[in-house]
Design a protein around this motif. Structure first.
Motif, PDB file in Angstrom:
ATOM      1  N   ALA A  17       0.835  -1.211   0.000  1.00  0.00           N
ATOM      2  CA  ALA A  17       0.000   0.000   0.000  1.00  0.00           C
ATOM      3  C   ALA A  17       0.865   1.254   0.000  1.00  0.00           C
ATOM      4  O   ALA A  17       0.569   2.215  -0.718  1.00  0.00           O
ATOM      5  N   ALA A  18       1.915   1.252   0.798  1.00  0.00           N
ATOM      6  CA  ALA A  18       2.804   2.415   0.863  1.00  0.00           C
ATOM      7  C   ALA A  18       3.491   2.637  -0.485  1.00  0.00           C
ATOM      8  O   ALA A  18       3.583   3.770  -0.969  1.00  0.00           O
ATOM      9  N   ARG A  19       3.936   1.545  -1.101  1.00  0.00           N
ATOM     10  CA  ARG A  19       4.546   1.684  -2.432  1.00  0.00           C
ATOM     11  C   ARG A  19       3.542   2.237  -3.427  1.00  0.00           C
ATOM     12  O   ARG A  19       3.857   3.118  -4.230  1.00  0.00           O
ATOM     13  N   GLY A  20       2.317   1.722  -3.368  1.00  0.00           N
ATOM     14  CA  GLY A  20       1.272   2.182  -4.280  1.00  0.00           C
ATOM     15  C   GLY A  20       0.965   3.663  -4.094  1.00  0.00           C
ATOM     16  O   GLY A  20       0.809   4.398  -5.062  1.00  0.00           O
ATOM     17  N   TYR A  21       0.877   4.087  -2.847  1.00  0.00           N
ATOM     18  CA  TYR A  21       0.594   5.495  -2.554  1.00  0.00           C
ATOM     19  C   TYR A  21       1.672   6.394  -3.162  1.00  0.00           C
ATOM     20  O   TYR A  21       1.367   7.450  -3.713  1.00  0.00           O
ATOM     21  N   LEU A  22       2.920   5.958  -3.046  1.00  0.00           N
ATOM     22  CA  LEU A  22       4.031   6.765  -3.557  1.00  0.00           C
ATOM     23  C   LEU A  22       4.295   6.532  -5.042  1.00  0.00           C
ATOM     24  O   LEU A  22       5.097   7.248  -5.639  1.00  0.00           O
ATOM     25  N   GLY A  23       3.644   5.523  -5.625  1.00  0.00           N
ATOM     26  CA  GLY A  23       3.866   5.204  -7.031  1.00  0.00           C
ATOM     27  C   GLY A  23       5.213   4.537  -7.272  1.00  0.00           C
ATOM     28  O   GLY A  23       5.775   4.649  -8.358  1.00  0.00           O
ATOM     29  N   GLN A  57      14.967  -0.420   7.642  1.00  0.00           N
ATOM     30  CA  GLN A  57      15.410   0.230   6.411  1.00  0.00           C
ATOM     31  C   GLN A  57      14.223   0.548   5.503  1.00  0.00           C
ATOM     32  O   GLN A  57      14.153   1.640   4.919  1.00  0.00           O
ATOM     33  N   LEU A  58      13.300  -0.408   5.381  1.00  0.00           N
ATOM     34  CA  LEU A  58      12.124  -0.177   4.539  1.00  0.00           C
ATOM     35  C   LEU A  58      11.254   0.933   5.120  1.00  0.00           C
ATOM     36  O   LEU A  58      10.829   1.849   4.400  1.00  0.00           O
ATOM     37  N   ARG A  59      10.997   0.849   6.413  1.00  0.00           N
ATOM     38  CA  ARG A  59      10.161   1.873   7.050  1.00  0.00           C
ATOM     39  C   ARG A  59      10.779   3.254   6.913  1.00  0.00           C
ATOM     40  O   ARG A  59      10.071   4.236   6.657  1.00  0.00           O
ATOM     41  N   LEU A  60      12.096   3.354   7.094  1.00  0.00           N
ATOM     42  CA  LEU A  60      12.770   4.645   6.990  1.00  0.00           C
ATOM     43  C   LEU A  60      12.607   5.242   5.588  1.00  0.00           C
ATOM     44  O   LEU A  60      12.386   6.443   5.443  1.00  0.00           O
ATOM     45  N   ALA A  61      12.694   4.400   4.569  1.00  0.00           N
ATOM     46  CA  ALA A  61      12.502   4.890   3.198  1.00  0.00           C
ATOM     47  C   ALA A  61      11.121   5.513   3.046  1.00  0.00           C
ATOM     48  O   ALA A  61      10.964   6.590   2.456  1.00  0.00           O
ATOM     49  N   PHE A  62      10.093   4.855   3.592  1.00  0.00           N
ATOM     50  CA  PHE A  62       8.736   5.392   3.523  1.00  0.00           C
ATOM     51  C   PHE A  62       8.585   6.630   4.409  1.00  0.00           C
ATOM     52  O   PHE A  62       7.963   7.617   4.013  1.00  0.00           O
ATOM     53  N   ASN A  64      10.802   8.765   5.233  1.00  0.00           N
ATOM     54  CA  ASN A  64      11.493   9.902   4.612  1.00  0.00           C
ATOM     55  C   ASN A  64      10.612  10.599   3.584  1.00  0.00           C
ATOM     56  O   ASN A  64      10.855  11.759   3.236  1.00  0.00           O
ATOM     57  N   GLU A  65       9.590   9.902   3.114  1.00  0.00           N
ATOM     58  CA  GLU A  65       8.632  10.482   2.162  1.00  0.00           C
ATOM     59  C   GLU A  65       7.361  10.966   2.854  1.00  0.00           C
ATOM     60  O   GLU A  65       6.399  11.345   2.199  1.00  0.00           O
ATOM     61  N   GLY A  66       7.346  10.926   4.191  1.00  0.00           N
ATOM     62  CA  GLY A  66       6.217  11.457   4.946  1.00  0.00           C
ATOM     63  C   GLY A  66       5.143  10.459   5.316  1.00  0.00           C
ATOM     64  O   GLY A  66       4.089  10.848   5.809  1.00  0.00           O
ATOM     65  N   LEU A  67       5.374   9.170   5.106  1.00  0.00           N
ATOM     66  CA  LEU A  67       4.384   8.159   5.478  1.00  0.00           C
ATOM     67  C   LEU A  67       4.661   7.659   6.888  1.00  0.00           C
ATOM     68  O   LEU A  67       5.808   7.570   7.308  1.00  0.00           O
ATOM     69  N   ARG A  68       3.601   7.315   7.597  1.00  0.00           N
ATOM     70  CA  ARG A  68       3.711   6.752   8.946  1.00  0.00           C
ATOM     71  C   ARG A  68       2.816   5.532   9.039  1.00  0.00           C
ATOM     72  O   ARG A  68       1.701   5.516   8.516  1.00  0.00           O
ATOM     73  N   PHE A  69       3.315   4.526   9.740  1.00  0.00           N
ATOM     74  CA  PHE A  69       2.556   3.300   9.970  1.00  0.00           C
ATOM     75  C   PHE A  69       1.940   3.416  11.352  1.00  0.00           C
ATOM     76  O   PHE A  69       2.601   3.776  12.316  1.00  0.00           O
ATOM     77  N   THR A  70       0.650   3.124  11.438  1.00  0.00           N
ATOM     78  CA  THR A  70      -0.083   3.320  12.684  1.00  0.00           C
ATOM     79  C   THR A  70      -0.724   2.022  13.155  1.00  0.00           C
ATOM     80  O   THR A  70      -0.869   1.080  12.385  1.00  0.00           O
ATOM     81  N   ASN A  71      -1.108   2.019  14.414  1.00  0.00           N
ATOM     82  CA  ASN A  71      -1.834   0.891  14.979  1.00  0.00           C
ATOM     83  C   ASN A  71      -2.836   1.469  15.969  1.00  0.00           C
ATOM     84  O   ASN A  71      -2.512   1.673  17.131  1.00  0.00           O
ATOM     85  N   ASN A  72      -4.015   1.750  15.497  1.00  0.00           N
ATOM     86  CA  ASN A  72      -5.061   2.325  16.337  1.00  0.00           C
ATOM     87  C   ASN A  72      -6.041   1.243  16.756  1.00  0.00           C
ATOM     88  O   ASN A  72      -6.723   0.663  15.911  1.00  0.00           O
TER      89      ASN A  72
END
Length: 86
Positions: A17-23, A57-62, A64-72
């Motif tokens: 999903a994160a890759r898709g959002y960023l294209g 490493q993967l999370r940092l790449a995302f 750095n583009e302003g994405l955050r992974f959440t758990n609500n």
């Protein structure tokens, strides 16, 4: 003894999903994260999990583009924290 809650929200689906959002393609994520494309492919295809350092490493790449992974409330998700204001 109470077990700690696993707040790990980085899943194969959220990675896609994160890759898709960023294209981004898997190749683009590999380049930006210094993680091999085959590792990303295998993770997203549920062939194997990730080492903590690889996940970081993967999370940092995302991130750095302003994405955050959440758990609500036990529901993992993804949010964008960038502003298009100039």
């Amino acid at each position: 003894m109470i077990q700690p809650v696993n707040d790990n929200v980085f899943s194969p689906a959220l990675c896609r999903a994160a890759r898709g959002y960023l294209g981004w393609s898997q190749d683009e994520l590999a380049s930006r994260s210094s993680v091999s494309r085959s590792t990303i492919r295998d993770f997203e295809g549920h062939r194997h999990g990730l080492h903590r350092s690889t996940e970081a490493q993967l999370r940092l790449a995302f991130e750095n583009e302003g994405l955050r992974f959440t758990n609500n409330a036990g529901f993992p998700g993804l949010m964008c924290c960038t502003s298009n204001e100039g």
